[in-house]
Design a protein around this motif. Structure first.
Motif, short mmCIF file in Angstrom:
data_model
loop_
_atom_site.label_atom_id
_atom_site.label_comp_id
_atom_site.label_asym_id
_atom_site.label_seq_id
_atom_site.Cartn_x
_atom_site.Cartn_y
_atom_site.Cartn_z
N SER A 132 -69.60 -48.53 -36.03
CA SER A 132 -69.28 -47.80 -34.81
C SER A 132 -67.88 -48.15 -34.35
O SER A 132 -67.16 -48.93 -34.96
CB SER A 132 -70.31 -48.11 -33.72
N ARG A 133 -67.50 -47.58 -33.23
CA ARG A 133 -66.16 -47.80 -32.71
C ARG A 133 -65.91 -49.27 -32.42
O ARG A 133 -64.81 -49.78 -32.60
CB ARG A 133 -65.96 -46.97 -31.44
N GLY A 170 -69.25 -37.48 -29.53
CA GLY A 170 -68.40 -38.64 -29.80
C GLY A 170 -67.65 -38.53 -31.12
O GLY A 170 -66.73 -39.32 -31.37
N GLN A 171 -68.04 -37.54 -31.95
CA GLN A 171 -67.36 -37.34 -33.22
C GLN A 171 -66.23 -36.31 -33.12
O GLN A 171 -65.46 -36.16 -34.07
CB GLN A 171 -68.36 -36.89 -34.28
N HIS A 177 -60.52 -41.32 -33.01
CA HIS A 177 -61.32 -42.53 -33.20
C HIS A 177 -62.78 -42.20 -32.89
O HIS A 177 -63.23 -42.37 -31.76
CB HIS A 177 -60.82 -43.66 -32.30
N PRO A 178 -63.51 -41.72 -33.89
CA PRO A 178 -64.91 -41.30 -33.64
C PRO A 178 -65.78 -42.47 -33.22
O PRO A 178 -65.47 -43.63 -33.45
CB PRO A 178 -65.34 -40.72 -34.98
N SER A 179 -66.91 -42.12 -32.61
CA SER A 179 -67.84 -43.16 -32.16
C SER A 179 -68.56 -43.82 -33.33
O SER A 179 -68.93 -44.98 -33.26
CB SER A 179 -68.86 -42.56 -31.19
N ASN A 210 -62.51 -37.96 -28.97
CA ASN A 210 -62.26 -39.35 -29.38
C ASN A 210 -60.81 -39.63 -29.75
O ASN A 210 -60.47 -40.77 -30.07
CB ASN A 210 -63.18 -39.73 -30.55
N PRO A 214 -58.67 -51.07 -35.28
CA PRO A 214 -57.80 -49.97 -34.84
C PRO A 214 -56.94 -49.46 -35.97
O PRO A 214 -56.65 -50.18 -36.93
CB PRO A 214 -56.95 -50.63 -33.75
N PRO A 233 -59.19 -41.94 -40.13
CA PRO A 233 -59.30 -43.22 -39.42
C PRO A 233 -59.53 -44.37 -40.40
O PRO A 233 -59.93 -44.17 -41.54
CB PRO A 233 -60.50 -43.02 -38.50
N TYR A 290 -61.70 -47.66 -41.28
CA TYR A 290 -63.03 -48.18 -40.98
C TYR A 290 -63.51 -49.05 -42.12
O TYR A 290 -62.95 -49.04 -43.22
CB TYR A 290 -64.02 -47.03 -40.73
N PHE A 325 -68.03 -44.30 -37.50
CA PHE A 325 -67.14 -44.11 -38.64
C PHE A 325 -67.90 -43.96 -39.95
O PHE A 325 -67.52 -43.17 -40.80
CB PHE A 325 -66.18 -45.30 -38.76
#
Length: 341
Positions: free
Chosen positions: A233-234, A205-206, A214-216, A211, A239, A38, A40, A218
């Motif tokens: 966080s998310r 959430g991970q 897209h983890p909660s 997700n 994106p 992702p 981040y 990062f």
């Protein structure tokens, strides 16, 4: 007994039996490729001596889960972190665990960002027991951390966010130097790092299955600080839009570093501009064509043609010469008077 339980027991036995010197070995093999990395932002570095350890996809009982990137105190001065990576081999994806050591070894050519561009580490270096941070790839507050520098990182690897080597992932192979580094003394991840991974495995959430990549959380400012101030966080991460977006986000983390980077070409540009301005000054000496334009200005001489006036002065002189026969006529009249004598 289920297959998941058997696999977990085997993994636990392997971990307990593994010596510290081979903690970075291969322990997990999966036949499903890990998700892409992702995008981040990097949290602010909490202080001197902290080394950035990038986030990665680990595997647990419920599948892949994201272990947030975090700042970790090095176990001893002079040690650097080599990230773990997934590698394809014998029909499965094998996990090669990360480790601490005097040099950064091979990590599959995976571009984790923030100085880990696929080979080596461009995020900083140790000097006399202090770590120097490259602000172009690290989010550092220069008010608290003064041992910083700016060096542009050029990444020649393929622009993607693939998280594994081989089997459709990266094609990188360890260099001779990286092979030599593999024989150095390595240290296992710190206790804080292990607790950090365990906390991530317990957070649903991970999970990638929950997700969708897209983890909660990062990234965190310190290990285990999932809810601390500064955690990414998310809601605070951009994106996913490819590695170019990730690089742009990294640059935003060090606006002052960008200003200095931009200052470097700005100093060069005035020099080039000055050289370019001198060229028009040299071309300004080209009024040479202007004297050429003055030559046609000397041509008005045909306009001042006084020469045709000279025949006008000669013309009246001719009739004055014609008066001479008029003077001879009175002289010829007295001659007939002498014949009467």
């Amino acid at each position: 007994m289920s297959k998941k339980m058997i696999r977990s027991l085997c993994l636990a036995v392997a971990l307990l039996a593994a010596p510290l010197s081979v903690f970075a070995g291969i322990f997990v093999s999966i036949n499903i490729a890990p998700p892409v990395l992702p995008v981040y932002e990097q949290p602010l570095c909490p202080g001197d001596g902290y080394i950035w350890t990038p986030g990665y996809w680990a595997y647990g009982d419920e599948g892949y889960f994201w272990v947030p990137g975090t700042w970790v105190l090095a176990p001893q001065p002079g040690f650097l972190w080599t990230p773990g990576y997934w590698g394809w081999g014998d029909g499965v994806y094998l996990w090669h665990g990360g480790y601490w050591g005097p040099h950064v070894g091979f990590y599959g050519g995976v571009n984790y960002g923030f100085g880990y561009g696929g080979s080596g580490y461009q995020g900083g270096y140790w000097n006399n027991g202090r770590f120097n941070y490259n602000r172009t790839v690290n989010n550092v507050n220069v008010t608290n951390i003064h041992n910083t520098y700016n060096t542009t990182v050029i990444n020649n690897t393929t622009v993607n966010r693939v998280s594994f080597n081989g089997g459709g992932g990266t094609n990188a192979q360890p260099t001779a130097q990286e092979r030599a580094y593999s024989g150095e003394r390595h240290v296992q991840p710190t206790a804080n790092q292990m607790q950090h991974q365990q906390a991530a495995s317990a957070d649903r959430g991970q999970l990638a299955s929950v997700n969708n990549g897209h983890p909660s959380v990062f990234a965190t400012p310190k290990p285990g600080a999932f809810r601390a101030q500064g955690a990414v966080s998310r809601g605070t991460a951009a994106p996913f839009n490819g590695a170019a977006r990730n690089q742009a986000q990294q640059n935003r983390q060090a606006p002052q570093a960008q200003a200095r980077q931009n200052a470097a070409p700005q100093y060069r540009q005035p020099q080039q501009g000055a050289a370019q301005q001198q060229r028009p000054q040299q071309s300004y000496q080209q009024p040479r064509p202007q004297p050429q334009q003055q030559r046609p200005q000397q041509q008005p001489r045909p306009q001042q043609q006084p020469r045709p006036q000279q025949p006008h002065y000669q013309a009246p002189a001719a009739p004055q010469m014609q008066q001479r026969p008029q003077a001879q006529q009175p002289r010829a009249e007295p001659r007939p008077q002498q014949e009467h004598r």
